[in-house]
Design an enzyme around this catalytic site. Structure first.
Site, short mmCIF file in Angstrom:
data_model
loop_
_atom_site.label_atom_id
_atom_site.label_comp_id
_atom_site.label_asym_id
_atom_site.label_seq_id
_atom_site.Cartn_x
_atom_site.Cartn_y
_atom_site.Cartn_z
N ARG A 158 -52.45 -19.45 -31.71
CA ARG A 158 -51.52 -20.35 -32.38
C ARG A 158 -50.13 -19.72 -32.45
NH1 ARG A 158 -52.45 -21.98 -38.20
NH2 ARG A 158 -53.28 -19.89 -38.11
N ARG A 214 -67.60 -16.88 -33.43
CA ARG A 214 -68.44 -17.78 -34.20
C ARG A 214 -68.91 -18.91 -33.28
NH1 ARG A 214 -68.81 -14.27 -37.31
NH2 ARG A 214 -68.26 -14.22 -39.51
N GLU A 242 -77.30 -20.20 -36.52
CA GLU A 242 -78.06 -18.93 -36.50
C GLU A 242 -79.09 -18.90 -37.62
OE1 GLU A 242 -75.16 -15.78 -36.64
OE2 GLU A 242 -74.19 -16.49 -34.82
N HIS A 260 -76.22 -11.84 -32.67
CA HIS A 260 -75.07 -11.53 -33.54
C HIS A 260 -74.96 -10.01 -33.76
CE1 HIS A 260 -72.26 -13.46 -36.73
NE2 HIS A 260 -71.83 -12.24 -36.44
C1 DGY Z 1 -68.14 -10.39 -39.17
O1 DGY Z 1 -67.84 -9.34 -39.72
O2 DGY Z 1 -67.64 -11.46 -39.49
C2 DGY Z 1 -69.11 -10.34 -38.06
O3 DGY Z 1 -69.48 -11.58 -37.62
C3 DGY Z 1 -70.29 -9.48 -38.37
O4 DGY Z 1 -70.66 -8.92 -37.14
#
Ligand code: DGY
Length: 295
Positions: A158, A214, A242, A260
């Site tokens: 952005r 994410r 997840e 993850h």
């Molecule tokens: C975070 O810190 O947000 C991560 O996704 C953890 O690995």
């Protein structure tokens, strides 16, 4: 200060907490501080709550707006997991581009029967174009590592960063121009579904998408359709729901899946606990919080 932690967080720093209890997030009158790993906090269950110390840099699931409305302070753990996440990103890029996991599977299945010269051919990382979506701390750590592979680096975000390690592109241009696209943006209302069906279709045939940020930043259904078609490949460490991973992905040779693991190194996780504990102790002593989540 009565602290409730959703698990025993790794590393020696956790022992420095005085009155800490490890338990699930169920209603408690006495709890003043919570330690969570981006788990949703229903503030109504904790009338005495004053601090939520998040074990993680991303706090998208906590419900920060409501916590703030109730005057609850929130902290996270920025900085200490950049290297671990960038390392995993490179591992996924290399695993996908060089078919490491598919090769391993073939060996284990007894399918390696002929000469090495008859094997399948992968694509090099060296000399490719790597597009980084989000050139924050983790994106920059990826860029520094990738530079060692003589890649051409592009970035989209952005706010344009002119001192960048990479050349700026609008997101659509970056998607169309890159051999590999890696996502390093936080999940916000603006980034949810950022890579939708239209944007995924901009990826080149044979391109590789890596996501260690994410799952919700990508339209997962559209991504699954692209991967099932075999048009692109992917390295995925994060998912929209997840720990559930879409069934279709499990048997695909063009996808590498990890649970993850971005920050899952001893060094990163122990450093995260250190920051969590320091924030709790600072709050308890009436000192300034180390890493408050900006409001
Ligand atoms: C975070 O810190 O947000 C991560 O996704 C953890 O690995």
């Amino acid at each position: 200060m009565k602290v409730l932690a959703t698990r025993r967080y790794p590393g020696p720093a956790f022992e420095e907490l005085g009155d800490v209890e490890v338990a699930p997030l169920a209603a408690r009158e006495d709890v003043e501080a919570l330690i969570v790993a981006n788990e949703p906090v229903d503030a109504a269950l904790f009338p005495s709550l004053r601090l939520v110390a998040n074990f993680g840099v991303g706090y998208d699931r906590l419900g920060v707006e409501e916590l703030r409305r109730r005057g609850v302070a929130v902290t996270n753990t920025p900085g200490v997991l950049d290297a671990a996440t960038a390392d995993l990103t490179l591992a996924l890029i290399l695993a996908v581009r060089r078919c490491v996991v598919e090769g391993d599977r073939r060996v284990r299945a007894g399918e390696w029967t002929g000469s090495w010269a008859d094997g399948f051919l992968a694509e090099e990382l060296t000399g490719s174009t790597l597009g980084i979506v989000g050139l924050g701390r983790i994106g920059q750590a990826v860029a520094r590592r990738a530079a060692g592979f003589d890649v051409r680096l592009l970035y989209a975000q952005r706010r344009r960063n002119d001192a960048a390690l990479a050349d700026y592109r609008e997101l659509d241009e970056l998607l169309a121009e890159s051999d590999i696209v890696t996502i390093h943006a936080p999940l916000t209302p603006e980034t949810r579904g950022l890579l939708d069906t239209r944007r995924l279709s901009l990826l080149r045939d044979g391109a590789c998408l890596v996501n260690t940020a994410r799952g919700e930043i990508v339209d997962e259904e559209a991504l699954v359709a692209e991967l099932v078609s075999g048009r692109i490949s992917a390295g995925l460490d994060v998912f929209a729901h997840e720990p559930n991973v879409p069934d279709e992905l499990v048997s695909l040779p063009n996808v590498v899946l990890t649970p993850h693991l971005g920050s899952a190194t001893r060094q990163a996780r122990e450093a995260m606990t250190r920051i969590v504990v320091d924030n709790v102790l600072a709050y308890e002593r009436g000192q300034e919080l180390l890493t408050p989540v900006a409001g």
